[in-house]
Design an enzyme around this catalytic site. Structure first.
Site, PDB file in Angstrom:
ATOM      1  N   ASP A   1     -61.671 -22.649  12.600  1.00  0.00           N
ATOM      2  CA  ASP A   1     -61.275 -21.308  13.348  1.00  0.00           C
ATOM      3  C   ASP A   1     -61.707 -19.901  12.794  1.00  0.00           C
ATOM      4  O   ASP A   1     -62.670 -20.113  12.304  1.00  0.00           O
ATOM      5  CB  ASP A   1     -59.628 -20.960  13.862  1.00  0.00           C
ATOM      6  CG  ASP A   1     -58.775 -20.683  12.057  1.00  0.00           C
ATOM      7  OD1 ASP A   1     -59.218 -20.479  11.358  1.00  0.00           O
ATOM      8  OD2 ASP A   1     -57.877 -20.798  12.509  1.00  0.00           O
TER       9      ASP A   1
ATOM     10  N   GLY B   1     -56.754 -20.050   8.553  1.00  0.00           N
ATOM     11  CA  GLY B   1     -56.418 -19.496   7.074  1.00  0.00           C
ATOM     12  C   GLY B   1     -56.040 -19.914   6.231  1.00  0.00           C
ATOM     13  O   GLY B   1     -55.528 -19.135   5.155  1.00  0.00           O
ATOM     14  N   THR B   2     -54.495 -20.247   6.374  1.00  0.00           N
ATOM     15  CA  THR B   2     -54.009 -21.652   5.542  1.00  0.00           C
ATOM     16  C   THR B   2     -54.294 -23.153   4.611  1.00  0.00           C
ATOM     17  O   THR B   2     -54.171 -23.202   4.110  1.00  0.00           O
ATOM     18  CB  THR B   2     -52.782 -22.050   5.682  1.00  0.00           C
ATOM     19  OG1 THR B   2     -52.405 -22.851   7.076  1.00  0.00           O
ATOM     20  CG2 THR B   2     -51.872 -20.698   5.461  1.00  0.00           C
TER      21      THR B   2
ATOM     22  N   HIS C   1     -57.277 -41.556  -4.607  1.00  0.00           N
ATOM     23  CA  HIS C   1     -55.268 -41.529  -4.403  1.00  0.00           C
ATOM     24  C   HIS C   1     -55.437 -42.459  -2.750  1.00  0.00           C
ATOM     25  O   HIS C   1     -55.013 -43.186  -2.348  1.00  0.00           O
ATOM     26  CB  HIS C   1     -54.492 -41.236  -5.077  1.00  0.00           C
ATOM     27  CG  HIS C   1     -54.326 -41.424  -6.602  1.00  0.00           C
ATOM     28  ND1 HIS C   1     -53.070 -41.089  -7.158  1.00  0.00           N
ATOM     29  CD2 HIS C   1     -55.239 -41.931  -7.175  1.00  0.00           C
ATOM     30  CE1 HIS C   1     -53.483 -40.515  -8.489  1.00  0.00           C
ATOM     31  NE2 HIS C   1     -55.036 -41.303  -8.553  1.00  0.00           N
ATOM     32  N   ASN C   2     -55.723 -41.519  -2.452  1.00  0.00           N
ATOM     33  CA  ASN C   2     -55.452 -41.008  -0.770  1.00  0.00           C
ATOM     34  C   ASN C   2     -57.173 -41.479   0.340  1.00  0.00           C
ATOM     35  O   ASN C   2     -55.834 -41.188   1.384  1.00  0.00           O
ATOM     36  CB  ASN C   2     -54.354 -39.741  -0.206  1.00  0.00           C
ATOM     37  CG  ASN C   2     -53.315 -39.361  -1.147  1.00  0.00           C
ATOM     38  OD1 ASN C   2     -53.759 -38.830  -1.997  1.00  0.00           O
ATOM     39  ND2 ASN C   2     -52.750 -40.595  -1.562  1.00  0.00           N
TER      40      ASN C   2
ATOM     41  N   HIS D   1     -53.115 -48.610  -4.129  1.00  0.00           N
ATOM     42  CA  HIS D   1     -53.776 -47.463  -3.038  1.00  0.00           C
ATOM     43  C   HIS D   1     -54.739 -48.030  -1.925  1.00  0.00           C
ATOM     44  O   HIS D   1     -53.522 -47.169  -0.251  1.00  0.00           O
ATOM     45  CB  HIS D   1     -54.419 -46.399  -3.451  1.00  0.00           C
ATOM     46  CG  HIS D   1     -54.781 -46.022  -4.939  1.00  0.00           C
ATOM     47  ND1 HIS D   1     -53.325 -45.400  -4.825  1.00  0.00           N
ATOM     48  CD2 HIS D   1     -55.373 -45.934  -6.011  1.00  0.00           C
ATOM     49  CE1 HIS D   1     -53.057 -44.455  -6.332  1.00  0.00           C
ATOM     50  NE2 HIS D   1     -54.306 -45.260  -6.770  1.00  0.00           N
TER      51      HIS D   1
HETATM   52  C1  RB5 Z   1     -55.268 -18.000  12.216  1.00  0.00           C
HETATM   53  O1  RB5 Z   1     -54.317 -16.788  12.684  1.00  0.00           O
HETATM   54  C2  RB5 Z   1     -54.056 -18.868  11.269  1.00  0.00           C
HETATM   55  O2  RB5 Z   1     -53.270 -19.236  12.029  1.00  0.00           O
HETATM   56  C3  RB5 Z   1     -54.926 -19.699  11.163  1.00  0.00           C
HETATM   57  O3  RB5 Z   1     -55.875 -19.558  10.753  1.00  0.00           O
HETATM   58  C4  RB5 Z   1     -53.952 -20.997  10.359  1.00  0.00           C
HETATM   59  O4  RB5 Z   1     -53.462 -20.421   8.978  1.00  0.00           O
HETATM   60  C5  RB5 Z   1     -52.847 -22.155  10.995  1.00  0.00           C
HETATM   61  O5  RB5 Z   1     -52.416 -22.596  10.095  1.00  0.00           O
END
Ligand code: RB5
Length: 144
Positions: A7, A65-66, A97-98, A133
């Site tokens: 994204d 982002g995360t 393993h996964n 596994h």
């Molecule tokens: C976008 O702002 C953010 O929420 C997205 O990239 C992500 O981190 C969601 O898990």
């Protein structure tokens, strides 16, 4: 062929990873997004997951982002095992393993240097093919 998607929160790192992979000789299919304009990560998670399922690509990299939202979305699709990793130990274990078929990264969590090391580690690792596994992965596939 490696598929990659992100994204807006992962767009910049996606461009870096694409360039890195091409320099290393990998063929890469970019499933978007194509700018930093706000967009919805489930679209790109689904596109890469479908690419794996229909044999267009052998594995995928997803970036938001995360790394969390995009991996949650990909893992909704049967047969997809997406692992969100912030270190190379986990990236190697996710494959060995996964049998993870997607690596997820968070652009806002790790630096680009570490991200590229994680990508290399994941792509170079192989599933161990160990009975325990395989059994565990089958249990996930069978939801038991
Ligand atoms: C976008 O702002 C953010 O929420 C997205 O990239 C992500 O981190 C969601 O898990």
């Amino acid at each position: 062929m490696i598929g990659i998607g992100s994204d807006h929160g992962g767009f910049s790192l996606k461009q870096t990873v694409i360039q890195h992979l091409k320099e290393k000789g990998y063929e890469v299919k970019d499933y978007g997004c194509y700018s930093e304009e706000s967009c919805d990560y489930p679209i790109y998670a689904k596109a890469v997951a479908q690419g794996i399922k229909n044999g267009e690509i052998t594995g995928g990299i997803l970036i938001c982002g995360t790394g969390i939202g995009i991996s949650i979305a990909a893992n909704k699709i049967p047969g997809i095992r997406a692992a969100s990793c912030t270190d190379t130990f986990s990236a190697r274990a996710a494959k060995e393993h996964n049998h993870a078929n997607i690596l997820a990264l968070g652009e806002r969590v790790i630096g680009k240097g570490l991200a590229l090391d994680i990508v290399d580690t994941f792509l170079e690792a192989e599933f161990s093919n160990d009975g325990r596994h395989i059994r565990r992965i089958e249990m996930i596939e069978n939801e038991s």
